[in-house]
Design a protein around this motif. Structure first.
Motif, PDB file in Angstrom:
ATOM      1  N   TYR A   6      14.967  35.914   5.682  1.00  0.00           N
ATOM      2  CA  TYR A   6      13.676  36.283   6.224  1.00  0.00           C
ATOM      3  C   TYR A   6      13.092  35.083   6.939  1.00  0.00           C
ATOM      4  O   TYR A   6      13.212  33.960   6.468  1.00  0.00           O
ATOM      5  CB  TYR A   6      12.726  36.713   5.101  1.00  0.00           C
ATOM      6  N   VAL A   7      12.438  35.316   8.063  1.00  0.00           N
ATOM      7  CA  VAL A   7      11.826  34.251   8.847  1.00  0.00           C
ATOM      8  C   VAL A   7      10.333  34.551   8.924  1.00  0.00           C
ATOM      9  O   VAL A   7       9.931  35.633   9.359  1.00  0.00           O
ATOM     10  CB  VAL A   7      12.426  34.168  10.273  1.00  0.00           C
ATOM     11  N   TRP A   8       9.513  33.585   8.507  1.00  0.00           N
ATOM     12  CA  TRP A   8       8.067  33.733   8.521  1.00  0.00           C
ATOM     13  C   TRP A   8       7.475  32.723   9.489  1.00  0.00           C
ATOM     14  O   TRP A   8       8.001  31.627   9.652  1.00  0.00           O
ATOM     15  CB  TRP A   8       7.505  33.507   7.114  1.00  0.00           C
ATOM     16  N   ASP A   9       6.363  33.072  10.082  1.00  0.00           N
ATOM     17  CA  ASP A   9       5.722  32.160  11.029  1.00  0.00           C
ATOM     18  C   ASP A   9       4.847  31.118  10.337  1.00  0.00           C
ATOM     19  O   ASP A   9       4.414  30.157  10.972  1.00  0.00           O
ATOM     20  CB  ASP A   9       4.907  32.935  12.062  1.00  0.00           C
ATOM     21  N   SER A  10       4.599  31.287   9.038  1.00  0.00           N
ATOM     22  CA  SER A  10       3.786  30.313   8.315  1.00  0.00           C
ATOM     23  C   SER A  10       3.966  30.522   6.809  1.00  0.00           C
ATOM     24  O   SER A  10       4.361  31.605   6.374  1.00  0.00           O
ATOM     25  CB  SER A  10       2.306  30.483   8.672  1.00  0.00           C
ATOM     26  N   SER A  13       2.024  33.555   5.697  1.00  0.00           N
ATOM     27  CA  SER A  13       2.673  34.846   5.924  1.00  0.00           C
ATOM     28  C   SER A  13       3.678  35.149   4.820  1.00  0.00           C
ATOM     29  O   SER A  13       3.772  36.287   4.359  1.00  0.00           O
ATOM     30  CB  SER A  13       3.384  34.866   7.277  1.00  0.00           C
ATOM     31  N   ASP A  42      12.611  24.886   5.636  1.00  0.00           N
ATOM     32  CA  ASP A  42      11.886  24.735   6.898  1.00  0.00           C
ATOM     33  C   ASP A  42      12.922  24.596   7.993  1.00  0.00           C
ATOM     34  O   ASP A  42      13.809  23.747   7.918  1.00  0.00           O
ATOM     35  CB  ASP A  42      10.999  23.496   6.878  1.00  0.00           C
ATOM     36  N   MET A  44      13.514  24.718  12.409  1.00  0.00           N
ATOM     37  CA  MET A  44      12.872  24.671  13.709  1.00  0.00           C
ATOM     38  C   MET A  44      13.883  25.134  14.746  1.00  0.00           C
ATOM     39  O   MET A  44      15.017  24.682  14.757  1.00  0.00           O
ATOM     40  CB  MET A  44      12.401  23.251  14.031  1.00  0.00           C
ATOM     41  N   GLN A  46      13.963  26.733  18.972  1.00  0.00           N
ATOM     42  CA  GLN A  46      13.239  27.037  20.187  1.00  0.00           C
ATOM     43  C   GLN A  46      13.363  28.521  20.492  1.00  0.00           C
ATOM     44  O   GLN A  46      14.470  29.060  20.584  1.00  0.00           O
ATOM     45  CB  GLN A  46      13.811  26.215  21.328  1.00  0.00           C
ATOM     46  N   LEU A  47      12.227  29.185  20.674  1.00  0.00           N
ATOM     47  CA  LEU A  47      12.231  30.606  20.972  1.00  0.00           C
ATOM     48  C   LEU A  47      12.469  30.894  22.448  1.00  0.00           C
ATOM     49  O   LEU A  47      13.046  31.906  22.795  1.00  0.00           O
ATOM     50  CB  LEU A  47      10.915  31.244  20.532  1.00  0.00           C
TER      51      LEU A  47
END
Length: 50
Positions: A6-10, A13, A42, A44, A46-47
């Protein structure tokens, strides 16, 4: 055995999801009898290029 990524933006969230009815329904839906192994990382990436 089940797994997911799962990927959360914060972190907020993630916590909101963990407190949701959906998250609370997962153990029963998948007949989980033991505590899951949870790893939080954590990352990182690039989208898009700007």
């Amino acid at each position: 055995m089940y797994g997911g990524i799962y990927v959360w933006d914060s972190p907020e969230s993630l916590q909101s999801f963990r407190n949701s009815d959906l998250a609370k329904s997962i153990p029963e839906a998948y007949e989980i009898v033991e505590a899951p192994n949870v790893e939080i990382m954590d990352i990182m990436f690039q989208l898009r290029n700007e």
